[in-house]
Motif scaffolding. Structure first.
Motif, PDB file in Angstrom:
ATOM      1  N   CYS A  21      30.226 -84.898 -21.596  1.00 57.24           N
ATOM      2  CA  CYS A  21      31.331 -85.411 -22.239  1.00 57.24           C
ATOM      3  C   CYS A  21      30.459 -86.000 -23.891  1.00 57.24           C
ATOM      4  N   CYS A  25      32.460 -86.196 -27.508  1.00 50.67           N
ATOM      5  CA  CYS A  25      32.917 -87.745 -28.099  1.00 50.67           C
ATOM      6  C   CYS A  25      32.247 -87.434 -29.410  1.00 50.67           C
ATOM      7  N   SER A  27      33.405 -90.441 -31.939  1.00 52.74           N
ATOM      8  CA  SER A  27      32.730 -91.323 -32.344  1.00 52.74           C
ATOM      9  C   SER A  27      31.563 -91.713 -31.587  1.00 52.74           C
ATOM     10  N   CYS A  53      34.768 -96.651 -29.050  1.00 51.20           N
ATOM     11  CA  CYS A  53      36.112 -95.577 -28.488  1.00 51.20           C
ATOM     12  C   CYS A  53      37.036 -95.664 -29.023  1.00 51.20           C
ATOM     13  N   ASN A  58      38.530 -87.022 -25.125  1.00 54.21           N
ATOM     14  CA  ASN A  58      37.791 -85.615 -24.768  1.00 54.21           C
ATOM     15  C   ASN A  58      36.471 -85.836 -23.972  1.00 54.21           C
ATOM     16  N   CYS A  59      35.779 -86.680 -23.547  1.00 53.31           N
ATOM     17  CA  CYS A  59      34.699 -86.555 -22.753  1.00 53.31           C
ATOM     18  C   CYS A  59      35.589 -86.378 -20.940  1.00 53.31           C
TER      19      CYS A  59
END
Ligand code: SF4
Ligand code: SF4
Length: 76
Positions: A21, A25, A27, A53, A58-59
């Protein structure tokens, strides 16, 4: 248009610190906790940069153990 921000709730006891994760990410929000471990001895994930965030989830999609719940909040 309202902006969307996200927040992630981690099931810290299920996390096995695989780092997938963190890498997924866009970001740079997540990090494995460098000091604390869960009951299984794994460094679990936490939000290092919660303000960044965007709620893309996606995570949550890459986590093999379903540890992450993503919430989206609208901010004006
Ligand atoms: S929802 Fe998106 S931006 Fe937020 S922590 Fe997960 S991958 Fe990163
Ligand atoms: S992908 Fe899931 S198990 Fe792996 S570090 Fe992230 S939350 Fe933990």
């Amino acid at each position: 248009m309202a902006k969307v921000k996200g927040t992630v709730v981690v099931n810290t006891e299920r996390c096995k610190g695989c780092n997938l994760c963190v890498e997924a990410c866009p970001s740079d929000v997540l990090e494995l906790n460098p000091r604390e471990v869960n009951n299984k001895g794994y460094h679990f994930v936490y939000m290092k940069n919660p303000d960044d965030c965007i709620g893309c989830a996606n995570c949550g999609m890459v986590c093999p153990d379903g540890c992450l719940t993503i919430y989206k909040v609208k901010i004006s």
